[in-house]
Design a protein around this motif. Structure first.
Motif, PDB file in Angstrom:
ATOM      1  N   ALA A  77      25.751  41.640 -29.224  1.00 24.99           N
ATOM      2  CA  ALA A  77      24.508  41.385 -28.490  1.00 24.99           C
ATOM      3  C   ALA A  77      24.694  40.249 -27.492  1.00 24.99           C
ATOM      4  N   VAL A  78      25.379  39.179 -27.917  1.00 25.30           N
ATOM      5  CA  VAL A  78      25.608  38.063 -26.998  1.00 25.30           C
ATOM      6  C   VAL A  78      26.427  38.525 -25.797  1.00 25.30           C
ATOM      7  N   ALA A  79      27.530  39.206 -26.054  1.00 22.20           N
ATOM      8  CA  ALA A  79      28.409  39.636 -24.962  1.00 22.20           C
ATOM      9  C   ALA A  79      27.708  40.618 -24.035  1.00 22.20           C
ATOM     10  N   GLU A  80      27.022  41.597 -24.609  1.00 26.87           N
ATOM     11  CA  GLU A  80      26.362  42.611 -23.787  1.00 26.87           C
ATOM     12  C   GLU A  80      25.262  41.991 -22.930  1.00 26.87           C
ATOM     13  N   ALA A  93      23.236  32.919 -12.762  1.00 25.62           N
ATOM     14  CA  ALA A  93      22.067  33.137 -13.609  1.00 25.62           C
ATOM     15  C   ALA A  93      22.345  32.805 -15.072  1.00 25.62           C
ATOM     16  N   ILE A  94      23.572  32.401 -15.369  1.00 27.23           N
ATOM     17  CA  ILE A  94      23.968  32.059 -16.738  1.00 27.23           C
ATOM     18  C   ILE A  94      24.194  30.554 -16.825  1.00 27.23           C
ATOM     19  N   GLY A  95      23.765  29.954 -17.941  1.00 27.53           N
ATOM     20  CA  GLY A  95      23.981  28.532 -18.161  1.00 27.53           C
ATOM     21  C   GLY A  95      24.301  28.241 -19.618  1.00 27.53           C
ATOM     22  N   ALA A  96      24.802  27.044 -19.868  1.00 24.45           N
ATOM     23  CA  ALA A  96      25.076  26.591 -21.235  1.00 24.45           C
ATOM     24  C   ALA A  96      24.755  25.111 -21.318  1.00 24.45           C
ATOM     25  N   ALA A 395      19.804  33.318 -18.505  1.00 22.61           N
ATOM     26  CA  ALA A 395      20.411  33.316 -19.840  1.00 22.61           C
ATOM     27  C   ALA A 395      20.966  31.928 -20.109  1.00 22.61           C
ATOM     28  N   LEU A 396      20.627  31.368 -21.254  1.00 21.90           N
ATOM     29  CA  LEU A 396      21.045  30.010 -21.587  1.00 21.90           C
ATOM     30  C   LEU A 396      21.534  29.970 -23.031  1.00 21.90           C
ATOM     31  N   TRP A 397      22.752  29.450 -23.218  1.00 20.13           N
ATOM     32  CA  TRP A 397      23.335  29.298 -24.550  1.00 20.13           C
ATOM     33  C   TRP A 397      23.332  27.807 -24.881  1.00 20.13           C
ATOM     34  N   ILE A 398      22.625  27.425 -25.941  1.00 24.26           N
ATOM     35  CA  ILE A 398      22.482  26.031 -26.358  1.00 24.26           C
ATOM     36  C   ILE A 398      23.242  25.843 -27.659  1.00 24.26           C
ATOM     37  N   MET A 399      24.111  24.825 -27.704  1.00 24.17           N
ATOM     38  CA  MET A 399      24.962  24.605 -28.875  1.00 24.17           C
ATOM     39  C   MET A 399      24.786  23.181 -29.400  1.00 24.17           C
ATOM     40  N   ALA A 400      24.406  23.053 -30.668  1.00 22.23           N
ATOM     41  CA  ALA A 400      24.469  21.792 -31.420  1.00 22.23           C
ATOM     42  C   ALA A 400      23.619  20.681 -30.824  1.00 22.23           C
ATOM     43  N   THR A 401      22.486  21.035 -30.218  1.00 20.71           N
ATOM     44  CA  THR A 401      21.595  20.012 -29.686  1.00 20.71           C
ATOM     45  C   THR A 401      20.176  20.554 -29.643  1.00 20.71           C
ATOM     46  N   ASN A 402      19.211  19.656 -29.406  1.00 17.42           N
ATOM     47  CA  ASN A 402      17.799  19.987 -29.544  1.00 17.42           C
ATOM     48  C   ASN A 402      17.029  19.514 -28.311  1.00 17.42           C
ATOM     49  N   ALA A 418      10.399  29.197 -23.201  1.00 21.49           N
ATOM     50  CA  ALA A 418       9.524  30.283 -23.634  1.00 21.49           C
ATOM     51  C   ALA A 418       9.548  31.454 -22.655  1.00 21.49           C
ATOM     52  N   LYS A 419       9.811  31.182 -21.390  1.00 18.08           N
ATOM     53  CA  LYS A 419       9.824  32.260 -20.391  1.00 18.08           C
ATOM     54  C   LYS A 419      11.227  32.739 -20.044  1.00 18.08           C
ATOM     55  N   CYS A 420      12.272  32.108 -20.622  1.00 20.49           N
ATOM     56  CA  CYS A 420      13.645  32.502 -20.318  1.00 20.49           C
ATOM     57  C   CYS A 420      13.955  33.841 -20.982  1.00 20.49           C
ATOM     58  N   PRO A 421      14.485  34.821 -20.251  1.00 20.67           N
ATOM     59  CA  PRO A 421      14.741  36.143 -20.836  1.00 20.67           C
ATOM     60  C   PRO A 421      15.750  36.144 -21.988  1.00 20.67           C
ATOM     61  N   LEU A 422      16.719  35.224 -21.956  1.00 20.74           N
ATOM     62  CA  LEU A 422      17.737  35.211 -23.013  1.00 20.74           C
ATOM     63  C   LEU A 422      18.076  33.770 -23.370  1.00 20.74           C
ATOM     64  N   VAL A 423      17.737  33.391 -24.604  1.00 23.38           N
ATOM     65  CA  VAL A 423      18.093  32.074 -25.138  1.00 23.38           C
ATOM     66  C   VAL A 423      18.947  32.298 -26.381  1.00 23.38           C
ATOM     67  N   ILE A 424      20.172  31.808 -26.339  1.00 25.29           N
ATOM     68  CA  ILE A 424      21.105  31.895 -27.467  1.00 25.29           C
ATOM     69  C   ILE A 424      21.247  30.495 -28.039  1.00 25.29           C
ATOM     70  N   VAL A 425      21.143  30.357 -29.345  1.00 29.56           N
ATOM     71  CA  VAL A 425      21.230  29.048 -29.983  1.00 29.56           C
ATOM     72  C   VAL A 425      22.270  29.089 -31.095  1.00 29.56           C
ATOM     73  N   SER A 426      23.257  28.206 -31.005  1.00 28.89           N
ATOM     74  CA  SER A 426      24.208  27.989 -32.096  1.00 28.89           C
ATOM     75  C   SER A 426      23.746  26.746 -32.847  1.00 28.89           C
TER      76      SER A 426
END
Length: 903
Positions: A77-80, A93-96, A395-402, A418-426
């Motif tokens: 799902a993450v990759a696709e 359009a992608i961020g981390a 799309a935003l991938w957030i790792m180890a922070t708040n 809340a309005k971001c289409p894709l939020v990934i959280v590790s």
């Protein structure tokens, strides 16, 4: 029993730890006497590390769109979805958004994936919030983000200046090291420059309580004073620097008389003159600076003003000399080394480093794939979330922070996510403020499970060794990232099977086409470690970079030869034009806000709140204010109050403090929505940024304060099993959750009208599954104490009344612990339950010594009994005998109580 050497996961001191492991769990920790950062010392947070572990509350399974799935489906799902976002909107359009809690190996593969192969520049880190201004100042002055000092310089110095750093609370082990150095060398002087009288002042020979944000004016004035009194090192300046005249001209745009500078900084002119003289006449001067300098809309210039003074006096590149930025996080520097900031590439290369893009492209290439590196820097932290809000980052991938807690204008951050289409959280914890905004949740390993390296404030790499297996299906961050990269088609470049392989590539890159001795060389070079095999990597001892063939054992101190990493080899003094806090005071917000840490907590309390002993020192969110200002505003000590700022409100309990300046208040940064209803420091502040570093101004703001109108206050203590759904918070204007051993304490307040005791009994029956078994009430005074029992075991305890009437809770904690073991109350303890004490046990009062759980009341009794020294109190009560963090508070209590007795 095994003893495994690893590294503490808290502040940037980078202490070595020895963990005791038995029966598959960590049973205790102690400082590693062989580690050169701490030589066996640990602060109270480090000592309690094993108490913060356990699988309770951990994330253990991936989730996609709220549904638990296996790893294959989650990674697919993450990759696709990342690929679909890139295909539809382009790589920009992608961020981390990463964290200094990640290990260097995690950081490296993340930066490689996002910048090198996905082709987006928008990867930044929460280190932007703590060290970005120091990074920008280092690069501007030295040509590289290179901290020149080492911890040994504290022992070698003649003068140590603490500015923007409460070292005693924020880096306690380094503070103890400085304190020991001062005891051994009576000639060593310490100056503390801070708006507040902090515990660091315990060892200060001189204190300058300057106006918040006036640091740049002070150090500009020092530079001019050195020039006017003939204290410049003209030989060093001519041989090794440029820019003196421009820097002096900028400093002299303002009146540089001591009286004018003192007036602007609001300090005593004689004290200021003394500081100027001490700094100018000593060669071996170390200036330790941290967030009080960096977290400013002019943080880069403030750090630059400090560096200017060191360069102008030749106080750099010598034992016991140099500007020394102390990092906040355990691996903030490691993240900088691998390109974790949006304006960096990797291995201390930037987008404007000549040939860097081509060099990175060639290094990361495989036979069939050439990375598509972005051409320029990406969005820095605050700008990144603004781009999410605008819809540019999809799309935003957030790792180890708040970030919904820690960033300024935090409510706006929440709205953007809340309005971001894709939020990934590790994430490793199951209940954080961020997770409700996540579309995909990936369970990550935590401190005791992770394997890799970190770099501390003195450029020292240390091994963090995995001790326990991750719980459930949690996985290491580097593994998660490489698995996604393989699904995106980049398998050859991400064929890592062990963190040692990642470290080896990182080390090779640091030396790739890096020519020592040439102008503009990259000082960061650990190529001497590139050939480590797995066994050698596992056994890696702490070492400071550069680590090269010429310096295989590392390098303690930089710039000893006066040669810098600039094109001409000279350091640059830069013109600084001081600016005060960005947010001006006004009639609506007349108080200056200061923010910071407390002694026993770390970041947003996700880890430290799991150790009940760490919650005792400051159990609730608070607001410190002078007694005079409190009286003028109509608030009293321990009363609840509301701060209102540009971003929202903050509710906390008032603490009267003579350490504050008039017209200012202090709040801690740690509390979030898991621990209180409205105590997010980031919610008070607007997003004012340093134009050079992009670091937000988190140390100062403008606020108003008013009493919180409450008709009642209550304390509810519930067994852990009943505390999962805090429905009782709905009726409270204020609440704070305080973890205990086997239970949770909730402080509640609200209502304009006092509830009758019988109303409380009806309420508690509604919100808790166990009915009241015991109660006593005072209908006239509106007081109530009640308890719920089940099969003779304590399940909850309630007191309605002000917290000042709260009895000691240690006995209640013991009863809840017994209940967790299945032990019912005996008749005597049942009778004493509503008294909240056992056999007349005395209430300990506010906790002072967390290591040995010694409260204020016992300390005061001992002082009144004749124990009027820290040593005497330690001999009687053990307080102050372990990490030493409470010693300044012990001294203050001795001083105050002795004065009371004398009067």
């Amino acid at each position: 029993m095994q003893r495994i050497r690893t590294t503490c996961p808290y502040c940037g001191v980078g202490c070595g730890v020895r963990a005791e492991v038995a029966d598959g769990r960590i049973t205790g920790v102690e400082g590693d006497a062989a580690h050169p950062a701490n030589f066996g010392r640990l602060c109270v947070k480090g000592t309690a590390l094993h108490e913060t572990l356990g699988n309770h509350g951990r994330l253990t399974r991936p989730r996609v769109d709220g549904v638990e799935v296996d790893w294959a489906r989650a990674l697919d799902a993450v990759a696709e979805r990342l690929a679909a976002t890139r295909d539809a909107h382009g790589p920009d359009a992608i961020g981390a958004y990463l964290s200094g809690q990640l290990l260097t190996e995690d950081y490296y593969v993340a930066n490689k994936l996002f910048k090198g192969f996905l082709g987006t520049p928008h990867l930044d880190t929460n280190s932007r919030l703590c060290m970005a201004s120091a990074v920008a100042a280092h690069k501007r002055a030295f040509g590289a983000d290179a901290v020149p000092c080492c911890y040994e310089d504290l022992e070698e110095a003649e003068l140590v200046v603490l500015v923007g750093s409460n070292l005693a609370w924020n880096h306690p082990v380094l503070y103890q090291r400085l304190k020991t150095a001062k005891q051994r060398n009576p000639l060593l002087r310490v100056v503390v420059i801070d708006p507040r009288v902090t515990d660091s002042c315990e060892i200060a020979d001189l204190y300058l309580g300057l106006a918040p944000g006036s640091d740049g004016r002070l150090f500009n004035g020092l530079l001019a004073w050195m020039a006017d009194t003939g204290r410049l090192d003209r030989v060093y300046l001519e041989r090794h620097t440029t820019g003196l005249e421009a820097a002096l001209a900028a400093a002299r745009e303002d009146d540089v008389s001591v009286e004018a500078i003192a007036a602007d900084c609001d300090v005593d002119p004689e004290r200021l003159q003394t500081f100027f003289y001490w700094f100018a006449t000593q060669l071996h001067v170390v200036t330790l600076f941290s967030q009080g300098i960096n977290q400013s809309s002019s943080g880069t210039d403030k750090a630059g003003a400090i560096i200017n003074c060191h360069l102008a006096g030749g106080k750099l590149g010598l034992p016991g000399a140099g500007p020394f930025s102390i990092t906040g996080q355990p691996n903030a520097m490691g993240g900088r080394e691998v390109g974790g900031l949006a304006n960096q590439l990797a291995a201390h290369m930037d987008y404007d480093t000549p040939g860097a893009l081509d060099r990175m492209r060639r290094f990361w290439s495989t036979e069939r794939l050439v990375p598509s590196l972005p051409a320029g820097p990406g969005h820095k932290a605050v700008e990144l979330f603004e781009a999410v809000e605008r819809g540019e980052v999809q799309a935003l991938w957030i790792m180890a922070t708040n970030p919904v807690v820690s960033l300024p204008d935090a409510n706006r951050v929440r709205a953007a996510l809340a309005k971001c289409p894709l939020v990934i959280v590790s994430e490793c914890v199951a209940d954080t403020d961020l997770l409700p905004y996540a579309d995909i949740v990936l369970p990550a390993s935590s401190w005791s499970e992770k394997d890799g390296t970190v770099t501390n404030s003195e450029r020292r790499l240390s091994r963090q060794r995995g001790i326990l297996p991750p719980p459930g299906e949690a996985r290491h961050d580097w593994w998660i990232i490489t698995q996604v990269a393989r699904r995106l088609g980049y398998g050859e470049a991400f064929a890592f099977e062990h963190p040692g392989e990642i470290f080896a590539e990182h080390a090779r890159l640091s030396g790739f086409e890096n020519r020592p001795g040439t102008p503009g060389e990259r000082l960061f070079d650990i190529s001497g470690l590139a050939g480590l095999d797995r066994e050698e990597y596992d056994a890696l001892e702490p070492v400071q970079w550069p680590v090269t063939a010429e310096a295989p054992r590392g390098t303690a101190r930089l710039f000893e030869d006066g040669r810098y990493a600039t094109p001409d080899g000279r350091a640059r003094l830069v013109p600084v034009r001081p600016r005060g806090p960005a947010q001006a005071l006004s009639a609506a917000r007349p108080l200056r806000l200061n923010t910071g840490r407390v002694r026993d907590q770390w970041h947003t309390m996700t880890r430290t709140a799991r150790a009940p002993q760490l919650m005792n020192h400051r159990p609730e969110p608070f607001i410190e204010i002078t007694p005079e200002d409190a009286a003028a505003l109509g608030v009293g000590d321990q009363q609840l109050a509301r701060l209102s700022g540009a971003g929202g409100d903050y509710l906390g309990r008032v603490r009267l403090s003579k350490a504050q300046r008039r017209g200012e208040v202090f709040v801690p940064m740690h509390w979030n929505d898991r621990f209180s209803g409205a105590a997010r420091m980031g919610g008070l502040l607007a997003a004012h940024l340093d134009p050079l570093s992009g670091q937000p101004e988190l140390k100062q703001g403008a606020v108003s304060l008013a009493p919180l109108a409450c008709g009642w206050e209550a304390t509810l203590v519930v067994a852990d099993e009943l505390a999962g759904d805090p429905g009782w918070c709905e009726m409270a204007a204020y609440w704070a959750r305080i973890p205990l051993a086997g239970a949770e304490r909730w402080q509640l307040a609200g209502g304009g009208v006092e509830k009758a005791p019988r109303d409380w009994l009806a309420w508690v029956q509604k919100v808790l599954p166990v009915a009241p078994a015991l109660w006593c009430d005072d209908s006239v005074g509106g007081r109530l104490r009640a308890a719920g029992l089940e099969d003779g075991k304590l399940r909850w305890w309630l007191m309605v009344g002000p917290p000042a009437e709260l009895p000691g809770l240690a006995w209640l904690e013991a009863r809840f612990a017994e209940a967790a073991r299945g032990e019912p109350l005996d008749a005597t303890r049942r009778r004493r339950l509503l008294a909240g004490c056992d056999d007349g046990a005395a209430e300990a009062g506010p906790m002072v010594c967390s290591c040995h759980q010694v409260g204020q009341r016992g300390i005061l009794d001992a002082i009144r009994g004749g124990d009027r020294s820290v040593e005497a109190l330690g001999a009687r009560l053990a307080c102050g005998t372990q990490c030493g963090s409470c010693v300044p508070e012990l001294k203050a209590l001795i001083e105050e109580e002795t004065a009371v007795c004398a009067s």
